[in-house]
Write a protein that holds these residues in place. Structure first.
Motif: not given
Length: 184
Positions: A27, A30-31, A34, A50, A67, A69-70, A73-74, A103
């Motif tokens: 995370w 991810a942050a 973002a 986030l 979205e 980008e996140l 990662h997810e 998610n």
């Protein structure tokens, strides 16, 4: 960890991450990514989490990019996710079942596919499926609508205080997957 008794309900909606699976998402990375999306849009996201970044992304007109980008990662975390004990009961619950998650919907579907759970889930609603996100009741109510379940006869199973608040706002019974909340 104790598992909740769900036998009194005609439908079950599960949170995903921390409830059925553990997504292996970094995370912090991810942050960071973002924040770069927001930086490119002229927004300083240095002190934001986030959820704040998602709100600001709407205002900056870069929500779709953030979205993506996140979700990337997810999805990566979903491919290597760990199955959690409650998932073993999903195939045998005998009632309509759904997933309502913070998610991205696509990442939820990847995790369900990876663990051969997709055919046991009748609806998936992710953070990007509807206009709002938990703890707003809309995602949970949309999930229930898609499995044709009455909120009075359903239960939402999650791992966080945010999940509990979502259920309360939707008028749906709630059970923790374990012994209590893991965070908000």
């Amino acid at each position: 960890m104790s598992l909740p008794d769900l036998s009194d309900f005609d439908a079950v909606v599960y949170d995903l991450d921390g409830t059925l699976v553990n997504l292996r998402v970094d995370w912090n990375d991810a942050a960071h990514d973002a924040a770069l999306v927001l930086q490119d849009a002229g927004v300083d996201a240095t002190s934001m989490d986030l959820w704040d970044m998602l709100d600001v992304a709407d205002e900056a007109g870069v929500r779709d990019e953030l979205e993506r980008e996140l979700a990337s990662h997810e999805r990566q975390g979903a491919w290597v996710s760990d199955l959690l004990p409650l998932a073993d009961y999903l195939p045998d619950d005998g009632v309509p079942s759904g997933v309502c998650s913070l998610n991205a919907e696509d990442a939820c579907r990847v995790a369900l596919d990876v663990h051969d759970l997709s055919h046991h889930v009748d609806a998936v609603v992710g953070r990007d499926t509807v206009e709002t996100r938990k703890p707003d009741p809309e995602p949970l109510l949309t999930t229930l609508d898609r499995i044709d379940a009455d909120p009075d006869d359903a239960v939402f199973v999650g791992d966080s205080a945010r999940d509990e608040v979502t259920a309360e706002r939707a008028g749906v019974a709630f059970r923790y997957v374990g012994d209590g909340p893991s965070g908000v």
